[in-house]
Design a protein around this motif. Structure first.
Motif, PDB file in Angstrom:
ATOM      1  N   PHE A  20       0.840  -1.199   0.000  1.00 13.28           N
ATOM      2  CA  PHE A  20       0.000   0.000   0.000  1.00 13.28           C
ATOM      3  C   PHE A  20       0.880   1.256   0.000  1.00 13.28           C
ATOM      4  CE2 PHE A  20      -2.869  -2.721   2.930  1.00 13.28           C
ATOM      5  CZ  PHE A  20      -3.302  -3.478   1.859  1.00 13.28           C
ATOM      6  N   ILE A  21       1.942   1.204   0.803  1.00 17.08           N
ATOM      7  CA  ILE A  21       2.829   2.364   0.940  1.00 17.08           C
ATOM      8  C   ILE A  21       3.546   2.644  -0.374  1.00 17.08           C
ATOM      9  CG2 ILE A  21       4.861   3.247   2.150  1.00 17.08           C
ATOM     10  CD1 ILE A  21       3.945   1.421   4.542  1.00 17.08           C
ATOM     11  N   LYS A  22       4.067   1.600  -1.017  1.00 20.01           N
ATOM     12  CA  LYS A  22       4.745   1.783  -2.298  1.00 20.01           C
ATOM     13  C   LYS A  22       3.762   2.239  -3.369  1.00 20.01           C
ATOM     14  CE  LYS A  22       7.693  -1.996  -0.849  1.00 20.01           C
ATOM     15  NZ  LYS A  22       7.821  -3.460  -0.867  1.00 20.01           N
ATOM     16  N   ALA A  23       2.571   1.621  -3.350  1.00 27.07           N
ATOM     17  CA  ALA A  23       1.556   1.954  -4.360  1.00 27.07           C
ATOM     18  C   ALA A  23       1.115   3.410  -4.255  1.00 27.07           C
ATOM     19  CB  ALA A  23       0.359   1.021  -4.223  1.00 27.07           C
ATOM     20  N   ALA A  24       1.138   3.965  -3.039  1.00 31.75           N
ATOM     21  CA  ALA A  24       0.707   5.353  -2.855  1.00 31.75           C
ATOM     22  C   ALA A  24       1.566   6.301  -3.688  1.00 31.75           C
ATOM     23  CB  ALA A  24       0.783   5.737  -1.379  1.00 31.75           C
ATOM     24  N   ILE A  54      -6.934   1.592   6.964  1.00 29.14           N
ATOM     25  CA  ILE A  54      -6.332   2.776   7.568  1.00 29.14           C
ATOM     26  C   ILE A  54      -5.173   3.304   6.722  1.00 29.14           C
ATOM     27  CG2 ILE A  54      -4.670   1.541   9.039  1.00 29.14           C
ATOM     28  CD1 ILE A  54      -5.291   3.593  11.220  1.00 29.14           C
ATOM     29  N   PHE A  55      -4.476   2.402   6.024  1.00 25.37           N
ATOM     30  CA  PHE A  55      -3.357   2.842   5.199  1.00 25.37           C
ATOM     31  C   PHE A  55      -3.857   3.577   3.960  1.00 25.37           C
ATOM     32  CE2 PHE A  55      -1.203  -0.277   7.805  1.00 25.37           C
ATOM     33  CZ  PHE A  55      -0.019   0.364   8.070  1.00 25.37           C
ATOM     34  N   ILE A  61      -4.761   7.339  -0.632  1.00 23.07           N
ATOM     35  CA  ILE A  61      -4.750   6.550  -1.848  1.00 23.07           C
ATOM     36  C   ILE A  61      -6.172   6.466  -2.397  1.00 23.07           C
ATOM     37  CG2 ILE A  61      -4.142   4.338  -2.902  1.00 23.07           C
ATOM     38  CD1 ILE A  61      -2.352   3.779  -0.518  1.00 23.07           C
ATOM     39  N   LYS A  62      -6.321   6.734  -3.666  1.00 22.72           N
ATOM     40  CA  LYS A  62      -7.609   6.531  -4.322  1.00 22.72           C
ATOM     41  C   LYS A  62      -8.034   5.078  -4.119  1.00 22.72           C
ATOM     42  CE  LYS A  62      -9.644   6.541  -8.941  1.00 22.72           C
ATOM     43  NZ  LYS A  62      -9.328   6.679 -10.397  1.00 22.72           N
ATOM     44  N   PRO A  63      -9.276   4.824  -3.708  1.00 23.21           N
ATOM     45  CA  PRO A  63      -9.703   3.442  -3.402  1.00 23.21           C
ATOM     46  C   PRO A  63      -9.468   2.493  -4.567  1.00 23.21           C
ATOM     47  CG  PRO A  63     -11.357   5.019  -2.687  1.00 23.21           C
ATOM     48  CD  PRO A  63     -10.348   5.802  -3.479  1.00 23.21           C
ATOM     49  N   ALA A  64      -9.253   1.222  -4.229  1.00 24.96           N
ATOM     50  CA  ALA A  64      -9.047   0.209  -5.259  1.00 24.96           C
ATOM     51  C   ALA A  64     -10.303   0.047  -6.112  1.00 24.96           C
ATOM     52  CB  ALA A  64      -8.671  -1.119  -4.607  1.00 24.96           C
TER      53      ALA A  64
END
Length: 354
Positions: A20-24, A54-55, A61-64
């Motif tokens: 999630f962190i990298k994808a942001a 929460i991440f 981050i735009k939702p999946a």
């Protein structure tokens, strides 16, 4: 006549906190690129609110676009179910490429689903090796690397590892995308983050995380780690945000946590604040080893090996079975200057054609 913009469609698969962190980082860059459209699939590998939702909110981050909710069953069953559902998405979206991060079951499921449909695979954080094939993550990363078409490496060691396995095409040393994320966190959150129940002004804090199956599923190792950590509580106030898997293992194996401060899992801003306030980190997480370094905090790795050997050589990391850090503590320049995401987007536009 003005030339039409060629739109590249990228499907990205994530499932766990580090992803999630990298994808942001890349999701924000993709959003600002008129010639790239990203479709995000969240497998559900980390599904607990404290480990997932929460991440997304903390990192804005735009939702999946797709949430698969796959989080039960053994590794083979889980990976297989992920592949089945990811394949359905790929058949609907018909992307130009699949992008995966790291070394989780979600990573492997995404890569295998794409390659079977002849969709090019982009692997971010390619080339990592622990050389311990008993680790599920090692199998995941090796298999993903060998089916990937574009391999983005954090370090020159990663490049060498791939070349030693006869992978030679489309390898790019771009630096570490986690450094981008850490710099972004420092800019976005600053020093105003509060961690409930923790006094961040204390001068003897230590952050600790434990979650890997090789530790949680081995009662003797888990007990030895907590015995070791309790010895360190004479020097540090150790704060352990407790992962659900570890919490379950501690109860099942009746492990005494002693003087270690147990708190609930925390969001990304709180974890960055804990790192910044700590004198040392104790972890079995690959990602946290680097995040500690980015905050210039020495780290003790609670495993028998580490993929981030350059941190050991530079004196910022050591295994818990070693007595001392190497000296001196040097900077690791190959992680880049915080522009890894931009480099990845540049190469994607340059190399992936419709």
């Amino acid at each position: 006549m003005e030339r039409a913009v060629v739109m590249l469609k990228i499907v990205t698969v994530v499932g766990a906190r580090p992803q999630f962190i990298k994808a942001a980082v890349l999701r924000e860059l993709f959003e600002s690129s008129p010639d790239i459209k990203e479709i995000l699939i969240h497998t559900g590998q980390h599904y607990d609110v404290s480990m997932s939702d929460i991440f997304f909110s903390d990192l804005n981050i735009k939702p999946a676009e797709y949430k698969l909710g796959i989080n039960t069953g053994g590794p083979g069953q889980t990976t297989g179910r992920m592949m089945e559902e990811i394949e359905k998405v790929l058949q609907i979206e018909k992307p130009d490429a699949m992008l995966v991060y790291g070394d989780t079951n979600s990573t492997l499921a995404g890569a295998l689903s794409a390659v079977k449909l002849h969709i090019p695979v982009i692997h971010v954080e390619a080339g990592l090796r622990s050389f311990n094939k008993r680790m599920p993550e090692e199998i995941n990363r090796i298999m993903t690397d060998h089916v990937s078409d574009y391999l983005f490496c954090s370090t020159e060691t990663g490049v060498t590892n791939l070349q030693n396995e006869n992978i030679s095409k489309n390898i790019f040393h771009v630096g570490d995308i986690m450094y981008d994320a850490t710099l972004k966190a420092i800019r976005d959150f600053g020093s105003n983050v509060v961690v409930p129940g923790v006094d961040l002004s204390k001068d003897n804090l230590a952050i600790c995380t434990i979650h890997r199956a090789e530790n949680t599923d081995a009662p003797n190792i888990l007990k030895s780690i907590f015995d070791y950590l309790n010895e360190q509580t004479h020097l540090y106030e150790i704060i352990l945000p407790l992962h659900p898997r570890t919490e379950k293992a501690l109860k099942e194996h009746s492990v005494d946590v002693g003087n270690i401060r147990i708190i609930s899992p925390v969001g990304y801003p709180q974890m960055q604040a804990l790192l910044a306030a700590s004198k040392i980190a104790f972890t079995d997480s690959g990602g946290l080893q680097k995040e500690a370094y980015f905050h210039k905090v020495p780290c003790v790795t609670l495993r028998g090996e580490t993929e981030w050997v350059e941190l050991v050589d530079a004196g910022w990391n050591r295994l818990w079975t070693s007595e001392e850090f190497a000296q001196p503590r040097l900077l690791v320049e190959e992680y880049g200057s915080g522009d890894t995401g931009e480099k990845i987007v540049k190469y994607i536009k340059e190399y992936i054609k419709n």
